[in-house]
Design an enzyme around this catalytic site. Sequence first.
Site, PDB file in Angstrom:
ATOM      1  N   LYS A  90     -27.926 -47.547 -37.881  1.00 34.45           N
ATOM      2  CA  LYS A  90     -27.698 -46.030 -37.637  1.00 34.45           C
ATOM      3  C   LYS A  90     -26.734 -45.208 -39.043  1.00 34.45           C
ATOM      4  CE  LYS A  90     -25.128 -43.783 -33.903  1.00 34.45           C
ATOM      5  NZ  LYS A  90     -24.158 -44.008 -32.704  1.00 34.45           N
ATOM      6  N   SER A 137     -23.588 -45.279 -26.234  1.00 34.57           N
ATOM      7  CA  SER A 137     -24.678 -44.961 -27.139  1.00 34.57           C
ATOM      8  C   SER A 137     -25.646 -46.172 -27.551  1.00 34.57           C
ATOM      9  CB  SER A 137     -23.996 -44.235 -28.403  1.00 34.57           C
ATOM     10  OG  SER A 137     -23.488 -42.959 -28.181  1.00 34.57           O
ATOM     11  N   SER A 178     -26.223 -41.901 -28.704  1.00 33.86           N
ATOM     12  CA  SER A 178     -26.329 -41.329 -29.613  1.00 33.86           C
ATOM     13  C   SER A 178     -27.168 -42.054 -30.784  1.00 33.86           C
ATOM     14  CB  SER A 178     -24.925 -40.920 -30.300  1.00 33.86           C
ATOM     15  OG  SER A 178     -24.313 -42.108 -30.662  1.00 33.86           O
TER      16      SER A 178
HETATM   17  N1  GLN Z   1     -22.995 -39.991 -24.819  1.00 35.49           N
HETATM   18  C1  GLN Z   1     -21.476 -40.336 -25.001  1.00 35.49           C
HETATM   19  C2  GLN Z   1     -20.790 -38.964 -25.705  1.00 35.49           C
HETATM   20  O1  GLN Z   1     -21.405 -38.042 -26.043  1.00 35.49           O
HETATM   21  C3  GLN Z   1     -21.070 -41.466 -25.653  1.00 35.49           C
HETATM   22  C4  GLN Z   1     -21.448 -41.285 -27.074  1.00 35.49           C
HETATM   23  C5  GLN Z   1     -21.473 -42.659 -27.975  1.00 35.49           C
HETATM   24  O2  GLN Z   1     -21.312 -43.790 -27.283  1.00 35.49           O
HETATM   25  N2  GLN Z   1     -21.262 -42.528 -28.981  1.00 35.49           N
HETATM   26  O3  GLN Z   1     -19.725 -39.012 -25.896  1.00 35.49           O
END
Ligand code: GLN
Length: 472
Positions: free
Chosen positions: A74, A173, A149
């Site tokens: 990532k 995420s 994400s």
């Molecule tokens: N979808 C969640 C957010 O937008 C989690 C994101 C993540 O785990 N990086 O914060």
Amino acid sequence: MNLQEPFDSYRPRLASESCESRTRAHLEEIRKRQSLNAFLSVFDDEAIIEAKRVDERFARGIAGPLAGMVIAVKDVLNMKNKETTCGSKILRSYHSLYDATVIERLRAADAVFIGKTNMDEFAMGSSNENSAFGPVKNPRDESRVPGGSSGGSAAAVAAGLATTSLGTDTGGSIRQPAALCGIIGLKPTYGRVSRYGLVAFASSFDQIGPFGNSPRDVARVLQVIAGHDPKDSTSSTLPVPDYLSAMTGDVTGVKIGLPKEYYSSALSDEIRSTIDRAVQMLRDRGAIVSEVSLPHTEYTIATYYILATAEASSNLARFDGVRYGYRTEHAADLAAMYTKSRSEGFGAEVKRRIMLGTYVLSAGYYDAYYAKAQKVRRLIQHDFFKAFEHVDCLLTPTTPSTAFRMGEKMDDPLQMYLSDIYTVSANLAGIPGISVPAAGDEKLPVGIQILGRQFDEATILNVAEALSGGNQ
Ligand code: GLN
């Protein structure tokens, strides 16, 4: 029953077992599936040189435990001399000077890095539509989102563009995109894996973890990246157990709790019936399943979005146009340079989070929001510790729905935030969680989440192995 079976056909048929041919096969798949937009950079020639080096080490009998594994990373993790964009225009063309600890460890274990994956900007999002470099598409249906994400990392593994990948999980995420793409995704316990070299979003929530097509692949990666790192004072000194040898798939006598608050009417019938089948299968194999309660569940989303935005607003202050990345060309003075660099460099969702976080930390509102949310975080964590006095792990849906269509939730941030309703609690409590794919009624995969006690990744990996058809 093998819950993963229907998705096996998505895996590439790799020609031979040499690391070089495997790397070439993945590079070929990357070229074929460019429409997915899963990668922000691909290391073509370098990956092949590395693969040849691994093949030589293998021939000499000195290869590391991950020889033959081709990994995608990532783009929020630093790799020396490589671009780290975090999916943001503000970091476009920023090159890192050093390797993150996880990268160092994987390299030493002879993994081959194939490229860096697309993501929601600064890991904020649940659909990958917040990337400054265009959305990632779900390999199972390109009109749908892959989740976020870490959507690029999930799509890469689901489509066979890499053997495994690394993602990060602040509120879901890793687990949510794993569920939407039909693969395995593991968020380790907070402190199990060093965060050194990870660009911080919310430092008390962030963890790095692996994606794979099988629980065993995920365990192999965790084995290498877990463990204390003097460069991250929040990394634990607890010894790392041998995960693979504990993964017998035998769940006889394992106590599994179903938190009743996670099975409300908001859950789709398809997900509920898929979960029912999985629970029945685990019962048939000797697991003891019972209902448990996590009474503060209704506060998880609100608590997460107060604390995570507060931490983000502080962490992202460093992107000022002076030290890193993008700087505006239209500023008359220093203050305007800061303001415009940030206004032009960050995308809409990141700006929304910085504003929310700044607000909840502001003098007049600190006690009402930030301080209160810290207290509620403790109550949520306590709910889990109480539940784990009676059961060894918890089984829940990973997401309230299967992969949704591109654009469906972009105009409604609250709906988007609710995608994480079953995942954020693990980050608030610091416990490990894994998402295991199951076949739903329709053609899209359903994710089953197993949550465990702090530092007990071994149990949730073993239950994942059972759900994936191990020890039948
Ligand atoms: N979808 C969640 C957010 O937008 C989690 C994101 C993540 O785990 N990086 O914060």
